[in-house]
Scaffold this active site. Structure first.
Site, PDB file in Angstrom:
ATOM      1  N   HIS A  24       7.569 -19.577  -5.989  1.00 12.74           N
ATOM      2  CA  HIS A  24       8.530 -19.797  -4.888  1.00 12.74           C
ATOM      3  C   HIS A  24       8.039 -19.291  -3.519  1.00 12.74           C
ATOM      4  O   HIS A  24       8.627 -18.435  -2.885  1.00 12.74           O
ATOM      5  CB  HIS A  24       9.961 -19.343  -5.215  1.00 12.74           C
ATOM      6  N   HIS A  78      17.265  -8.485 -16.149  1.00 12.93           N
ATOM      7  CA  HIS A  78      17.296  -9.257 -14.903  1.00 12.93           C
ATOM      8  C   HIS A  78      17.556 -10.728 -15.219  1.00 12.93           C
ATOM      9  O   HIS A  78      16.938 -11.295 -16.129  1.00 12.93           O
ATOM     10  CB  HIS A  78      15.929  -9.079 -14.216  1.00 12.93           C
ATOM     11  N   GLU A  80      17.052 -13.454 -13.270  1.00 14.23           N
ATOM     12  CA  GLU A  80      16.211 -14.512 -12.696  1.00 14.23           C
ATOM     13  C   GLU A  80      15.475 -15.253 -13.826  1.00 14.23           C
ATOM     14  O   GLU A  80      15.036 -14.646 -14.811  1.00 14.23           O
ATOM     15  CB  GLU A  80      15.225 -13.952 -11.652  1.00 14.23           C
ATOM     16  N   ASP A  82      12.688 -16.596 -14.561  1.00 14.26           N
ATOM     17  CA  ASP A  82      11.367 -16.310 -15.135  1.00 14.26           C
ATOM     18  C   ASP A  82      11.474 -15.297 -16.271  1.00 14.26           C
ATOM     19  O   ASP A  82      10.552 -15.163 -17.082  1.00 14.26           O
ATOM     20  CB  ASP A  82      10.352 -15.859 -14.065  1.00 14.26           C
ATOM     21  N   HIS A 144      15.388  -6.479  -7.639  1.00 10.45           N
ATOM     22  CA  HIS A 144      15.637  -7.064  -6.336  1.00 10.45           C
ATOM     23  C   HIS A 144      16.816  -8.028  -6.331  1.00 10.45           C
ATOM     24  O   HIS A 144      17.076  -8.684  -5.321  1.00 10.45           O
ATOM     25  CB  HIS A 144      14.363  -7.783  -5.862  1.00 10.45           C
ATOM     26  N   ASP A 163      11.135  -6.319 -12.653  1.00 11.32           N
ATOM     27  CA  ASP A 163      10.263  -6.760 -11.553  1.00 11.32           C
ATOM     28  C   ASP A 163       9.587  -5.609 -10.790  1.00 11.32           C
ATOM     29  O   ASP A 163       8.549  -5.830 -10.159  1.00 11.32           O
ATOM     30  CB  ASP A 163      11.060  -7.603 -10.554  1.00 11.32           C
ATOM     31  N   TYR A 190       2.335  -8.073  -4.111  1.00 14.07           N
ATOM     32  CA  TYR A 190       3.615  -8.258  -4.808  1.00 14.07           C
ATOM     33  C   TYR A 190       4.716  -7.458  -4.102  1.00 14.07           C
ATOM     34  O   TYR A 190       5.799  -7.972  -3.824  1.00 14.07           O
ATOM     35  CB  TYR A 190       3.421  -7.790  -6.244  1.00 14.07           C
ATOM     36  N   HIS A 223       5.916  -8.440 -14.780  1.00 18.28           N
ATOM     37  CA  HIS A 223       4.798  -9.307 -14.403  1.00 18.28           C
ATOM     38  C   HIS A 223       3.513  -8.486 -14.363  1.00 18.28           C
ATOM     39  O   HIS A 223       3.514  -7.355 -13.853  1.00 18.28           O
ATOM     40  CB  HIS A 223       4.989  -9.893 -13.002  1.00 18.28           C
TER      41      HIS A 223
HETATM   42 FE1  FEO Z   1      13.125 -11.532 -10.044  1.00 21.03          FE
HETATM   43 FE2  FEO Z   1      10.288 -11.886 -11.897  1.00 21.03          FE
HETATM   44  O1  FEO Z   1      12.016 -12.320 -11.322  1.00 21.03           O
END
Ligand code: FEO
Length: 400
Positions: A24, A78, A80, A82, A144, A163, A190, A223
């Site tokens: 993104h 989280h 999100e 991913d 976040h 994250d 990052y 990640h």
């Molecule tokens: Fe906020 Fe890696 O997703």
């Protein structure tokens, strides 16, 4: 598949996305990983999942270790996608496990997946015993997303903060200590592109965790690579980045139509270097916006240059400023320059854009019509020298 164990009975069961190049708006030249963790105890636990196209890769890794139907609990740190878009499939596969999440996590998961789940909603300080181990939860709203949460395993001193502390790297290695210093560059990019606007919250959360006195041996982010040796290194880096500690580097970020703004940019760079500044020239179509943002983390001054197009700034500068303003980098001093044919307008529009976020902008600006003549080039060199002195005096005042 190789089985990766963080601590006895705690495994990495995530997926490697070697091919993603744009996350993104953030460039990921090597790809990234979606990290999920499996804890074997009296109750078996999966902490987070992976992006939906990688569900089978995660399932394969889990199956190497335990029958997936033997998982009792899934922690969703989280919402999100991913990290959660495999959740409906794995919940289906297991058959109604307990899903532990924050209240905002529950709401977010319901809105995303519109299916009933056996939720247990937790708050900061709450725990869940799984046998020999305990899961302890720390809500981390806006780190976040509003739903973000950290999971901590005190018996093993393992922190799974989703994250936070991550990096977008795809690699055959799983641990940060296996790749050397390269990991810090990825971690900085990052941080700058994802967490920078949250710097005050990060400092507060780190302070809160330090006051809780929880010892940490391993940090398993969602990640990239796992911090297994010296996890204090990444925590200290986050503190420094969030405090806005930066070098004296000055960036010249620009685009050009017929070479005039570039000629000014190079003359300004000459002036900066002659004044002893550590300076860098960054063309907006040769450097990805997310790489320029990473450079900004270590910069004190940023000079922005644009030609005038249709009485405004060049589209690449508009893109960059929109992205940068959202990240709200603090403690940077900005200068503006550009070229024009007749009416002008680029520098004015850049100033208006920066003023919306109350950035610190030098009142002096530099413009040249059509092709800069030798006197204007000389003025640009002087402009660079003067800007370097301003940044130097700002840095001296900051350190007083
Ligand atoms: Fe906020 Fe890696 O997703």
């Amino acid at each position: 598949m190789e089985i990766v164990e963080l601590k006895k009975g705690i495994y990495w069961v995530g997926a490697i996305d070697w091919n993603v190049r744009d996350f993104h708006g953030y460039s990921t030249p090597t790809g990234t990983t979606y990290n999920a963790y499996l804890i074997l105890d009296e109750k078996n636990v999966l902490v987070d999942t992976v992006k939906a196209p990688f569900y089978l890769e995660m399932l394969g890794r889990i199956s190497e270790i335990v029958d997936p139907t033997k998982i009792d609990i899934i922690v969703s740190n989280h919402v999100e996608m991913d990290h959660s878009s495999s959740l409906p499939q794995i919940v289906e596969r297991i058959g109604n496990p307990v899903v532990i999440t924050s209240e905002r996590g529950r709401k977010g998961l319901e809105k995303h997946y519109k299916r009933p789940m056996n939720f247990r909603v937790v708050k900061t300080g709450e725990t869940h015993s799984i046998g020999r181990r305990t899961l302890a939860f720390v809500e981390a709203p806006m780190l976040h997303w509003p739903d973000s949460m950290f999971t901590y395993i005190p018996e093993d001193r393992v922190l799974l903060p989703n994250d936070a502390f991550g990096q977008h790297i795809a690699s055959s290695y799983r641990f940060a200590d296996e790749v050397g210093d390269e990991v810090m560059k990825h971690a900085a990019k990052y941080y700058a592109n994802i967490l920078w606007p949250l710097a005050p919250l990060i400092l507060k959360k780190i302070d809160e965790v330090v006051k809780m006195g929880i010892p940490i041996d391993v940090i398993g982010p969602s990640h990239g690579l796992i911090w297994r040796k010296d996890p204090g290194r990444i925590i200290n880096a986050y503190v420094e980045w969030s405090q806005g500690k930066a070098g004296k580097k000055i960036l010249v970020v620009y685009d050009t139509m017929w070479g005039s703004t570039e000629a000014l940019a190079k003359a300004i760079l000459k002036g900066l270097i002659e004044e002893g500044a550590e300076a860098k020239l960054l063309h907006l179509r040769s450097n990805h916006r997310s790489d320029i943002i990473e450079e900004m983390l270590e910069a004190k001054g940023v000079l922005l240059g644009s030609p005038t197009l249709n009485n405004g700034m060049f589209p690449t500068m508009g893109d960059f400023l929109t992205y940068m303003r959202g990240l709200r980098p603090k403690g940077k001093f900005f200068g503006l320059f550009g070229s024009y044919g007749w009416g002008g307008g680029a520098v004015k529009e850049m100033r208006r854009s920066l003023e919306q976020e109350k950035f610190d902008i030098w009142e002096k600006e530099l413009t040249a019509q059509y092709i800069p003549d030798p006197e204007e080039i000389q003025k640009a060199i002087e402009f660079g020298k003067e800007f370097a002195k301003k940044v130097e005096s700002n840095s001296t005042n900051d350190s007083k």
